[in-house]
Scaffold this active site. Structure first.
Site, mmCIF file in Angstrom:
data_model
loop_
_atom_site.group_PDB
_atom_site.id
_atom_site.type_symbol
_atom_site.label_atom_id
_atom_site.label_comp_id
_atom_site.label_asym_id
_atom_site.label_seq_id
_atom_site.Cartn_x
_atom_site.Cartn_y
_atom_site.Cartn_z
ATOM 1 N N TYR A 23 -33.449 68.904 -26.258
ATOM 2 C CA TYR A 23 -32.661 67.785 -25.664
ATOM 3 C C TYR A 23 -32.516 67.034 -27.063
ATOM 4 C CZ TYR A 23 -29.948 64.639 -22.990
ATOM 5 O OH TYR A 23 -28.802 63.458 -23.260
ATOM 6 N N TYR A 39 -21.982 71.139 -26.944
ATOM 7 C CA TYR A 39 -22.710 70.101 -26.267
ATOM 8 C C TYR A 39 -22.888 70.494 -25.631
ATOM 9 C CZ TYR A 39 -24.372 66.217 -25.448
ATOM 10 O OH TYR A 39 -25.599 64.870 -24.961
#
Lengths: 388, 145
Positions: A338, A288
């Site tokens: 994203y 992440y």
């Protein structure tokens, strides 16, 4: 009962990403992503009996998003439905709950969905500035001191790491550059056609020091869905199963500025034990990356290097194409798109299947996926594999 | 076409309102005292205000003055204008002060350029009156430790 290898990701649906106005809102992207995922798996709507949804920023006011999406998709007789939000840890966490539901017999085939549409089409500029009423969000002490947004809070944590361990902008930049190189081989990446050097990184504007523009994730419209089902069923479907060997969560609580440690050590312990793997078994990692700094801390917290040595670890390009530890091989959220915790999941599925085109890594049997929410606040870990 | 004057330029920095949980904090600031909450169950100090203590879950707390001395724990330098009241100040720093009593306090550091700020720097509180009701605790560098 071990859940190791009981379930697999059988379908991946990914819409166009970025400044993409194919749909007016997140719901439209969610519907498209689920359709694509079902097609990818060779399944139909009738096969779905579970729906888990992580609403993005523009969808979060919908308190029953999984039901809304069920209605939009015309799904009947679901046996599992939930909206989940652990921030960036949700993508992998949805998959965990899907596995648990399938292994326990509650459901057979579950779609896990993220969608968001924060970008708007260009429109004629309105005359005049804002009124005081437009700044009603600026309340409380933090606003009085000029502290706004998550970037600014994350910057405190990054600064602390730099102070204690000597981490530098060059170190953060090395992560941004490595991921851009990966993105340059990913046709779906928003920065596919835009190379970047370390000088480019340093010349990019400051957002909030110590973060340059290219330390921060992109903003994207789009939707991502995966279909999770039993491994037995996945073997009979269209695409090679991506087996879920291990999974875990870790939510440390407290102030991340004090520890500079994410929930990864806790989540890893559970996930690696379930998977029966050690760190040396990991061949690639999709981590992440809301910020470059998050990748650096996550590498430390999984033990790829000791605490505080994330900077020197990444500086020589070992996470870049051709390096010994491929990390964020699609460009990640810094350089591809994203979609919160679903960005690393999607790239992991592509790589483990061997479908990643020119960026395909040669060894892709055991892939680590991490999700991270808040400011190092929530964490989720998956270990994915080509085989059980 | 006449030149457009943005009304945004007339907007001043946001001034916090005195919510019940912060009434004693702002009363202290007006007197020139930096106040934090002290748990009546375990004695742990805390700020911002919370209804219960995360250490012992006790619901009783009182406000106590602290020294106002501490060190810079961390800081950032803001370059984006989120609110027009700060348009004339970017880049400006927001600091996290660790008070000698252990509590962290987010604030601004005056009398220093943002790029001269360092973690570990000793600081002390000052009080800046921004309205009749509201005085904001800010910090300035101090000599030595």
């Amino acid at each position: 009962m071990s859940l190791r290898g009981k379930c697999a990701i059988a379908g991946l649906g990914q819409t166009r990403m970025g400044k993409n106005f194919d749909h007016p809102n997140a719901m439209g992207f969610a519907v498209e992503a689920v359709k694509l995922a079902l097609d990818d798996a060779g399944l139909t709507r009738d096969d779905l009996d579970g729906l888990l949804v992580n609403p993005g920023i523009t969808w979060s006011e919908n308190q029953m998003a999984s039901f809304s999406l069920q209605q939009a998709l015309g799904l009947r007789n679901l046996r599992l439905s939930a909206m989940m939000n652990l921030g960036g840890a949700t993508g992998a966490a949805m998959i965990m709950h899907a596995v648990q539901a399938i292994a326990s017999g509650m459901a057979n085939t579950v779609a896990c969905v993220f969608a968001d549409a924060p970008l708007r089409p260009p429109s004629p500029r309105k005359n005049g500035g804002g009124s005081a009423a437009a700044y009603g969000f600026a309340r409380g002490l933090n606003a009085a001191y000029g502290l706004f947004g998550v970037n600014a809070q994350y910057a405190f944590v990054a600064r602390r790491h730099m102070h204690l361990y000597g981490t530098t902008s060059d170190h953060l930049g090395a992560i941004a550059v490595a991921q851009r190189k990966w993105a340059n081989m990913n046709p779906a990446a928003q920065f596919c056609d835009t190379p970047m050097t370390l000088d480019d990184y340093h010349e990019s504007r400051w957002v909030v020091e110590p973060f340059h523009l290219y330390d921060c994730c992109l903003v994207s419209n789009g939707g991502l869905a995966v279909i999770v089902t039993s491994s037995d069923r996945a073997k009979d479907l269209k695409k090679p199963p991506v087996y879920i060997l291990g999974m875990g969560q870790g939510h440390p609580g407290g102030d991340p500025m004090d520890t500079l440690v994410s929930g990864a050590p806790i989540a890893k312990e559970t996930a690696f034990a379930m998977a029966g793997v050690e760190l040396s078994d990991i061949q690639l990692a999709e981590l992440y990356d809301c910020y470059t700094f998050t990748v650096l801390v996550t590498l430390e917290d999984y033990g790829f290097c000791p605490k505080g040595e994330g900077g020197p670890f990444v500086a020589d390009g070992k996470t870049a194409p051709g390096g010994s530890l491929p990390v964020n091989t699609g460009g990640g959220q810094l350089s591809s798109f994203y979609m919160w915790g679903m960005t690393p999941v999607a790239e992991a599925v592509a790589q483990v299947r061997g479908e990643a085109g020119t960026r395909q890594v040669p060894r892709h049997d055991v892939c680590l996926v991490s999700g991270n929410g808040g400011i190092l606040s929530t964490h989720s870990t998956l270990v994915l594999s080509t085989r059980i | 076409m006449s030149e457009q004057t943005s009304p945004a330029t007339a907007i001043s920095k946001p001034i916090p309102s005195i919510t019940p949980d912060l009434a004693e904090f702002f009363a202290g600031a007006r007197r020139g005292e930096l106040m934090v909450q002290k748990c009546q169950g375990c004695g742990v100090l805390r700020f911002p205000a919370h209804e219960t203590c995360a250490n012992c879950l006790d619901g009783q707390a009182k406000w106590v003055p602290v020294s106002g001395r501490g060190t810079i724990y961390s800081f950032n330098i803001m370059h984006q204008v989120y609110h027009p009241g700060f348009a004339g100040e970017v880049p400006y720093a927001v600091v996290v002060v660790q008070l000698d009593e252990g509590v962290k306090f987010i604030s601004n550091l005056v009398g220093i350029k943002p790029h001269d700020i360092r973690c570990g720097m000793p600081v002390e509180v000052i009080f800046e009156k921004v309205s009749e009701e509201i005085t904001l605790p800010k910090f300035r560098p101090r000599a030595g430790n």
